[in-house]
Motif scaffolding. Structure first.
Motif, PDB file in Angstrom:
ATOM      1  N   VAL A  96     -15.377 -39.282  75.887  1.00 18.92           N
ATOM      2  CA  VAL A  96     -14.354 -39.295  74.840  1.00 18.92           C
ATOM      3  C   VAL A  96     -14.708 -40.274  73.719  1.00 18.92           C
ATOM      4  O   VAL A  96     -14.429 -40.022  72.544  1.00 18.92           O
ATOM      5  CB  VAL A  96     -12.971 -39.622  75.449  1.00 18.92           C
ATOM      6  CG1 VAL A  96     -11.933 -39.851  74.384  1.00 18.92           C
ATOM      7  CG2 VAL A  96     -12.549 -38.520  76.401  1.00 18.92           C
ATOM      8  N   LEU A  97     -15.343 -41.386  74.044  1.00 18.48           N
ATOM      9  CA  LEU A  97     -15.626 -42.433  73.066  1.00 18.48           C
ATOM     10  C   LEU A  97     -16.461 -41.951  71.878  1.00 18.48           C
ATOM     11  O   LEU A  97     -16.086 -42.220  70.733  1.00 18.48           O
ATOM     12  CB  LEU A  97     -16.287 -43.639  73.763  1.00 18.48           C
ATOM     13  CG  LEU A  97     -16.420 -44.892  72.904  1.00 18.48           C
ATOM     14  CD1 LEU A  97     -15.044 -45.389  72.501  1.00 18.48           C
ATOM     15  CD2 LEU A  97     -17.176 -45.958  73.667  1.00 18.48           C
ATOM     16  N   PRO A  98     -17.589 -41.192  72.076  1.00 17.84           N
ATOM     17  CA  PRO A  98     -18.323 -40.706  70.895  1.00 17.84           C
ATOM     18  C   PRO A  98     -17.489 -39.775  70.027  1.00 17.84           C
ATOM     19  O   PRO A  98     -17.554 -39.830  68.800  1.00 17.84           O
ATOM     20  CB  PRO A  98     -19.525 -39.976  71.478  1.00 17.84           C
ATOM     21  CG  PRO A  98     -19.686 -40.505  72.852  1.00 17.84           C
ATOM     22  CD  PRO A  98     -18.313 -40.898  73.302  1.00 17.84           C
ATOM     23  N   LEU A  99     -16.678 -38.913  70.678  1.00 15.13           N
ATOM     24  CA  LEU A  99     -15.818 -38.021  69.888  1.00 15.13           C
ATOM     25  C   LEU A  99     -14.798 -38.815  69.096  1.00 15.13           C
ATOM     26  O   LEU A  99     -14.532 -38.541  67.924  1.00 15.13           O
ATOM     27  CB  LEU A  99     -15.116 -37.013  70.807  1.00 15.13           C
ATOM     28  CG  LEU A  99     -16.014 -35.993  71.493  1.00 15.13           C
ATOM     29  CD1 LEU A  99     -15.183 -35.144  72.463  1.00 15.13           C
ATOM     30  CD2 LEU A  99     -16.685 -35.104  70.470  1.00 15.13           C
ATOM     31  N   LEU A 100     -14.213 -39.807  69.751  1.00 16.31           N
ATOM     32  CA  LEU A 100     -13.234 -40.659  69.075  1.00 16.31           C
ATOM     33  C   LEU A 100     -13.889 -41.417  67.924  1.00 16.31           C
ATOM     34  O   LEU A 100     -13.323 -41.519  66.831  1.00 16.31           O
ATOM     35  CB  LEU A 100     -12.608 -41.628  70.082  1.00 16.31           C
ATOM     36  CG  LEU A 100     -11.474 -42.511  69.567  1.00 16.31           C
ATOM     37  CD1 LEU A 100     -10.308 -41.649  69.116  1.00 16.31           C
ATOM     38  CD2 LEU A 100     -11.041 -43.491  70.640  1.00 16.31           C
ATOM     39  N   LEU A 101     -15.089 -41.921  68.165  1.00 16.20           N
ATOM     40  CA  LEU A 101     -15.830 -42.639  67.127  1.00 16.20           C
ATOM     41  C   LEU A 101     -16.163 -41.699  65.958  1.00 16.20           C
ATOM     42  O   LEU A 101     -16.012 -42.072  64.793  1.00 16.20           O
ATOM     43  CB  LEU A 101     -17.114 -43.232  67.728  1.00 16.20           C
ATOM     44  CG  LEU A 101     -17.939 -44.108  66.814  1.00 16.20           C
ATOM     45  CD1 LEU A 101     -17.137 -45.346  66.410  1.00 16.20           C
ATOM     46  CD2 LEU A 101     -19.231 -44.514  67.498  1.00 16.20           C
ATOM     47  N   LEU A 102     -16.576 -40.473  66.282  1.00 11.19           N
ATOM     48  CA  LEU A 102     -16.891 -39.487  65.249  1.00 11.19           C
ATOM     49  C   LEU A 102     -15.657 -39.154  64.423  1.00 11.19           C
ATOM     50  O   LEU A 102     -15.707 -39.090  63.192  1.00 11.19           O
ATOM     51  CB  LEU A 102     -17.458 -38.225  65.909  1.00 11.19           C
ATOM     52  CG  LEU A 102     -17.943 -37.124  64.976  1.00 11.19           C
ATOM     53  CD1 LEU A 102     -19.137 -37.623  64.169  1.00 11.19           C
ATOM     54  CD2 LEU A 102     -18.316 -35.884  65.760  1.00 11.19           C
ATOM     55  N   VAL A 103     -14.524 -38.950  65.070  1.00  6.51           N
ATOM     56  CA  VAL A 103     -13.270 -38.649  64.358  1.00  6.51           C
ATOM     57  C   VAL A 103     -12.885 -39.834  63.479  1.00  6.51           C
ATOM     58  O   VAL A 103     -12.469 -39.668  62.329  1.00  6.51           O
ATOM     59  CB  VAL A 103     -12.151 -38.297  65.367  1.00  6.51           C
ATOM     60  CG1 VAL A 103     -10.792 -38.276  64.690  1.00  6.51           C
ATOM     61  CG2 VAL A 103     -12.444 -36.957  66.015  1.00  6.51           C
ATOM     62  N   THR A 104     -13.036 -41.051  63.997  1.00  5.39           N
ATOM     63  CA  THR A 104     -12.675 -42.242  63.230  1.00  5.39           C
ATOM     64  C   THR A 104     -13.563 -42.378  61.997  1.00  5.39           C
ATOM     65  O   THR A 104     -13.068 -42.628  60.888  1.00  5.39           O
ATOM     66  CB  THR A 104     -12.811 -43.503  64.113  1.00  5.39           C
ATOM     67  OG1 THR A 104     -12.046 -43.323  65.293  1.00  5.39           O
ATOM     68  CG2 THR A 104     -12.340 -44.728  63.372  1.00  5.39           C
ATOM     69  N   VAL A 105     -14.868 -42.188  62.175  1.00  4.73           N
ATOM     70  CA  VAL A 105     -15.792 -42.288  61.043  1.00  4.73           C
ATOM     71  C   VAL A 105     -15.493 -41.194  60.024  1.00  4.73           C
ATOM     72  O   VAL A 105     -15.470 -41.430  58.816  1.00  4.73           O
ATOM     73  CB  VAL A 105     -17.263 -42.215  61.528  1.00  4.73           C
ATOM     74  CG1 VAL A 105     -18.209 -42.020  60.364  1.00  4.73           C
ATOM     75  CG2 VAL A 105     -17.625 -43.464  62.297  1.00  4.73           C
ATOM     76  N   GLY A 106     -15.240 -39.972  60.527  1.00  4.28           N
ATOM     77  CA  GLY A 106     -14.936 -38.859  59.618  1.00  4.28           C
ATOM     78  C   GLY A 106     -13.686 -39.113  58.806  1.00  4.28           C
ATOM     79  O   GLY A 106     -13.647 -38.896  57.594  1.00  4.28           O
ATOM     80  N   SER A 107     -12.627 -39.589  59.462  1.00  5.32           N
ATOM     81  CA  SER A 107     -11.383 -39.832  58.727  1.00  5.32           C
ATOM     82  C   SER A 107     -11.551 -41.000  57.754  1.00  5.32           C
ATOM     83  O   SER A 107     -11.005 -40.975  56.648  1.00  5.32           O
ATOM     84  CB  SER A 107     -10.232 -40.086  59.690  1.00  5.32           C
ATOM     85  OG  SER A 107     -10.496 -41.234  60.469  1.00  5.32           O
ATOM     86  N   THR A 108     -12.343 -42.018  58.158  1.00  4.54           N
ATOM     87  CA  THR A 108     -12.590 -43.144  57.250  1.00  4.54           C
ATOM     88  C   THR A 108     -13.352 -42.669  56.025  1.00  4.54           C
ATOM     89  O   THR A 108     -13.016 -43.029  54.889  1.00  4.54           O
ATOM     90  CB  THR A 108     -13.386 -44.250  57.982  1.00  4.54           C
ATOM     91  OG1 THR A 108     -12.692 -44.623  59.157  1.00  4.54           O
ATOM     92  CG2 THR A 108     -13.581 -45.450  57.081  1.00  4.54           C
ATOM     93  N   LEU A 109     -14.367 -41.831  56.249  1.00  5.57           N
ATOM     94  CA  LEU A 109     -15.145 -41.285  55.128  1.00  5.57           C
ATOM     95  C   LEU A 109     -14.260 -40.419  54.242  1.00  5.57           C
ATOM     96  O   LEU A 109     -14.347 -40.480  53.014  1.00  5.57           O
ATOM     97  CB  LEU A 109     -16.332 -40.476  55.665  1.00  5.57           C
ATOM     98  CG  LEU A 109     -17.275 -39.883  54.633  1.00  5.57           C
ATOM     99  CD1 LEU A 109     -17.949 -41.007  53.839  1.00  5.57           C
ATOM    100  CD2 LEU A 109     -18.316 -39.015  55.299  1.00  5.57           C
ATOM    101  N   GLN A 110     -13.395 -39.642  54.875  1.00  3.70           N
ATOM    102  CA  GLN A 110     -12.484 -38.797  54.106  1.00  3.70           C
ATOM    103  C   GLN A 110     -11.554 -39.648  53.242  1.00  3.70           C
ATOM    104  O   GLN A 110     -11.339 -39.356  52.068  1.00  3.70           O
ATOM    105  CB  GLN A 110     -11.685 -37.911  55.059  1.00  3.70           C
ATOM    106  CG  GLN A 110     -10.880 -36.835  54.367  1.00  3.70           C
ATOM    107  CD  GLN A 110     -10.189 -35.914  55.367  1.00  3.70           C
ATOM    108  OE1 GLN A 110     -10.118 -36.218  56.551  1.00  3.70           O
ATOM    109  NE2 GLN A 110      -9.675 -34.815  54.877  1.00  3.70           N
ATOM    110  N   PHE A 111     -11.008 -40.720  53.802  1.00  7.53           N
ATOM    111  CA  PHE A 111     -10.143 -41.606  53.022  1.00  7.53           C
ATOM    112  C   PHE A 111     -10.924 -42.255  51.890  1.00  7.53           C
ATOM    113  O   PHE A 111     -10.409 -42.425  50.782  1.00  7.53           O
ATOM    114  CB  PHE A 111      -9.505 -42.672  53.912  1.00  7.53           C
ATOM    115  CG  PHE A 111      -8.380 -42.159  54.751  1.00  7.53           C
ATOM    116  CD1 PHE A 111      -7.339 -41.440  54.186  1.00  7.53           C
ATOM    117  CD2 PHE A 111      -8.355 -42.393  56.118  1.00  7.53           C
ATOM    118  CE1 PHE A 111      -6.303 -40.974  54.947  1.00  7.53           C
ATOM    119  CE2 PHE A 111      -7.320 -41.920  56.894  1.00  7.53           C
ATOM    120  CZ  PHE A 111      -6.289 -41.204  56.317  1.00  7.53           C
TER     121      PHE A 111
END
Length: 164
Positions: free
Chosen positions: A31-46
């Motif tokens: 779960v951690l890589p997926l969570l990290l990927l989602v976090t990075v993606g949303s940060t990049l989106q913001f």
């Protein structure tokens, strides 16, 4: 029953807890890589949304400035540019005068060339008229030759009549 009895003993309880911890660790590792990927993606989106927002704000400020200067811009656009005086150094005055005379000459030649180009579609009609005029002139020349011959004959006759 063996499994049930084995697990209840204190020896196997520790193994059971360790197995649960290992399972949880495995789930976290998945779960951690997926969570990290989602976090990075949303940060990049913001971050990208923030950039776009900044660009839109800059455009908005520019448009507001244009609207504020609308009256001045309208005056500048309506006012003819040729009436404004440009500061020209005295050393270039002679060159400007020569340039203006050449510009006038160019415009005159351009007008004559444009008239020539405009008359191109009328050339076939003009040629037809010239052919008609040429044939009429030839007919008139033939008539004139005939008349001159008659006049010469009449003159000869008159000479004979006066001489007799």
């Amino acid at each position: 029953t063996l499994d049930l009895t084995c697990r209840e003993t204190p020896c196997f309880v520790k193994f059971s807890e360790m197995e649960k911890a290992a399972n949880m660790q495995a789930e976290m590792n998945e779960v951690l890589p997926l969570l990290l990927l989602v976090t990075v993606g949303s940060t990049l989106q913001f971050y990208l949304i923030g950039k776009k927002c900044k660009v839109l704000q800059d455009m908005n400020r520019h448009l507001e400035a244009v609207l504020k200067e609308k009256r001045a811009l309208r005056k500048r656009l309506i006012k003819p540019r040729c009436q404004e005086s440009l500061p020209i150094e005295a050393t270039f005055h002679k060159c400007i005068v020569q340039l203006l005379t050449e510009a006038v000459t160019f415009i005159e030649k351009l007008e004559s060339h444009l008239q020539s180009v405009r008359s191109i579609p009328q050339i076939p009609n003009m040629m037809k008229n010239m052919d008609t005029t040429l044939t009429k002139t030839e007919v008139l020349v033939m008539d004139l030759e005939e008349l001159t011959e008659q006049i010469l004959k009449w003159r000869e006759l008159q000479k004979k009549v006066y001489s007799d």
